[in-house]
Design a protein around this motif. Structure first.
Motif, PDB file in Angstrom:
ATOM      1  N   GLU A 153     -10.659  10.819   4.021  1.00 57.68           N
ATOM      2  CA  GLU A 153     -10.982  10.436   5.372  1.00 57.68           C
ATOM      3  C   GLU A 153     -10.268  11.460   6.182  1.00 57.68           C
ATOM      4  O   GLU A 153     -10.439  11.506   7.485  1.00 57.68           O
ATOM      5  N   HIS A 178       0.975  -1.263  -0.018  1.00 59.41           N
ATOM      6  CA  HIS A 178       0.173  -0.150   0.051  1.00 59.41           C
ATOM      7  C   HIS A 178       0.884   1.315   0.113  1.00 59.41           C
ATOM      8  O   HIS A 178       1.928   1.147   0.571  1.00 59.41           O
ATOM      9  N   THR A 184      -5.493   7.764  -2.477  1.00 57.80           N
ATOM     10  CA  THR A 184      -4.106   7.777  -2.455  1.00 57.80           C
ATOM     11  C   THR A 184      -3.392   7.277  -3.853  1.00 57.80           C
ATOM     12  O   THR A 184      -2.514   8.041  -4.505  1.00 57.80           O
ATOM     13  N   ASN A 206     -12.362  -0.389   4.223  1.00 55.19           N
ATOM     14  CA  ASN A 206     -11.468  -0.478   5.551  1.00 55.19           C
ATOM     15  C   ASN A 206     -12.623  -1.056   6.825  1.00 55.19           C
ATOM     16  O   ASN A 206     -13.145  -0.400   7.701  1.00 55.19           O
ATOM     17  N   SER A 219     -11.946   4.696  -1.169  1.00 53.78           N
ATOM     18  CA  SER A 219     -11.965   6.391  -1.245  1.00 53.78           C
ATOM     19  C   SER A 219     -11.958   6.666  -2.950  1.00 53.78           C
ATOM     20  O   SER A 219     -12.493   7.716  -3.375  1.00 53.78           O
ATOM     21  N   ASP A 235      -3.207   2.052  -4.148  1.00 55.00           N
ATOM     22  CA  ASP A 235      -4.019   2.215  -3.203  1.00 55.00           C
ATOM     23  C   ASP A 235      -5.104   1.022  -2.959  1.00 55.00           C
ATOM     24  O   ASP A 235      -4.886  -0.226  -3.608  1.00 55.00           O
ATOM     25  N   SER A 236      -5.953   0.855  -1.989  1.00 54.50           N
ATOM     26  CA  SER A 236      -6.396  -0.228  -1.780  1.00 54.50           C
ATOM     27  C   SER A 236      -7.592  -0.963  -2.840  1.00 54.50           C
ATOM     28  O   SER A 236      -7.591  -2.032  -3.231  1.00 54.50           O
ATOM     29  N   HIS A 260      -6.712  13.617   1.486  1.00 56.82           N
ATOM     30  CA  HIS A 260      -7.494  12.329   1.380  1.00 56.82           C
ATOM     31  C   HIS A 260      -9.024  12.537   1.979  1.00 56.82           C
ATOM     32  O   HIS A 260      -9.001  13.086   3.029  1.00 56.82           O
TER      33      HIS A 260
HETATM   34  P1  13P Z   1      -6.823   4.391   0.063  1.00 54.75           P
HETATM   35  O1  13P Z   1      -8.054   3.443  -0.458  1.00 54.75           O
HETATM   36  O2  13P Z   1      -6.945   5.747  -0.573  1.00 54.75           O
HETATM   37  O3  13P Z   1      -5.732   3.512  -0.415  1.00 54.75           O
HETATM   38  O4  13P Z   1      -6.805   4.544   1.441  1.00 54.75           O
HETATM   39  C1  13P Z   1      -6.775   3.349   2.229  1.00 54.75           C
HETATM   40  C2  13P Z   1      -6.391   3.691   3.864  1.00 54.75           C
HETATM   41  O5  13P Z   1      -6.563   3.141   4.776  1.00 54.75           O
HETATM   42  C3  13P Z   1      -6.747   5.145   4.064  1.00 54.75           C
HETATM   43  O6  13P Z   1      -6.193   5.374   5.520  1.00 54.75           O
END
Ligand code: 13P
Ligand code: SF4
Length: 335
Positions: A215, A38, A241, A128, A143, A54-55, A213
């Motif tokens: 979050e 990541h 990200t 998450n 995200s 990113d995830s 971001h």
């Molecule tokens: P992303 O989905 O942007 O990679 O973010 C994952 C995450 O854990 C953000 O804190």
């Protein structure tokens, strides 16, 4: 697996030198393993990985990979998602104690109780989350595709969005829907990047782009600064990200203020070395991400540990919601 904020001692004592890198590559070949990292991993781990991203991008890569073993250098829910998508592959995380405070902010039982209060609502969960929460979910999102996921739901259906309140507020703003209920969870790292801090940094760097971001506690403040004209609207970019890496390649700005976990700076500086990237809060480091040390990665490859398991019934229920997530929206960006 635990993800409480108590001090967890990571595996340590190994320098990420060339001998380490060679041994990691040799062991990965021997195990037929693909290494995924990541964007928040430490630079040595990002640089040794076959893919960083990113995830969402990493979920897609894990699902498409031919390797029989996936070594997921990230936090536990990410490795669990890879296992849900590829139940026949061996999925390893170098330290299973690498949890996530956001994933811990809602349990399966809490989500079941919330659903009972809103019969007929569509449940959208951020990736998450634990496998148990994903099993109670209609569509997962990350995200980079949260807005597209919610936009794909018929206008007249109520939406339960969990667990991140700041991402939920962003989705509500972008889609203009008022039938979204948002769970009050947060990530301790991103919640700590606050509005006043961002306003101060933006005032001191008036020409900088702001990469934020969703979050972050400061995402709403950034749009407020844009709304009142303190920062031009086109300079405020709310991005996953992976999308930050794309934006770094596209921007004309000479400096960028980055509001997210500080591991992100490594990929940004690699993508655009001529730009001055500065963290809005340079204490924003995720201790769980940083548990994936060079020593932990080596141990993982040597011992085939820590293996990630998800029970079959939970995995089958969770798979449908994750599958919808990877089908909706544009690729989030991985290298
Ligand atoms: P992303 O989905 O942007 O990679 O973010 C994952 C995450 O854990 C953000 O804190
Ligand atoms: Fe979880 Fe926050 Fe760490 Fe991301 S930065 S993995 S949301 S604790």
């Amino acid at each position: 697996m635990t993800s409480t904020l108590q001090e967890l001692t990571p595996y340590s004592g190994i320098e990420p030198d060339e001998a380490w890198a060679e041994e990691v590559r040799r062991l990965a070949r021997e195990r037929d393993a693909v290494l995924l990292a990541h964007n928040y991993q430490s630079p040595a781990i990002q640089d040794i990985a076959d893919h960083t991203g990113d995830s969402l991008a990493l979920s897609r890569i894990a699902a498409a990979s031919d390797a029989s073993t996936i070594v997921f250098c990230g936090v536990h829910f990410m490795a669990e998602t890879a296992k849900i998508l590829s139940p026949d592959k061996t999925v390893l995380i170098p330290d299973a104690r690498a949890g996530c405070s956001l994933a811990d902010s809602i349990t399966g039982a809490q989500l079941r109780a919330w659903k009972a209060e809103h019969p007929g609502a569509v449940v959208v969960s951020y990736v998450n989350t634990t496998a148990e929460v994903k099993a109670e979910t209609d569509i997962c999102c990350t995200s980079s595709n949260a807005v597209d996921v919610v936009a794909s739901i018929p206008e007249d259906r109520e939406v339960l969005f969990c667990p991140d309140q700041f991402l939920g507020a962003h989705v509500k703003r972008e889609t203009g829907r008022d039938n979204i209920h948002v769970w009050a969870g947060e990530c301790h790292v991103h919640a700590g990047i606050n509005g006043p801090e961002l306003a101060e940094r933006a005032a001191a760097n008036p020409d900088a782009d702001l990469f934020i971001h969703p979050e972050c506690g400061c995402a709403t403040s950034a749009l407020y600064l844009a709304g009142e004209g303190t920062v031009p609207r086109e300079k405020v970019k709310i991005l996953s990200t992976g999308d930050m890496v794309h934006a770094a390649r596209d921007t004309k700005a000479r400096s960028v203020l980055v509001a997210t976990e500080i591991g992100m700076l490594h990929q940004l500086r690699k993508a655009a070395p001529e730009i001055d990237f500065q963290a809005v809060n340079d204490r924003a480091s995720c201790r769980f991400m940083k548990m994936i040390t060079p020593a932990a990665l080596l141990r993982s490859l040597r011992e085939g540990a820590d293996e990630v398991h998800v029970d079959q019934e939970t995995a089958a229920r969770a798979r449908a919601s994750v599958q919808r997530m990877i089908e909706i929206g544009q690729p989030g960006g991985g290298e």
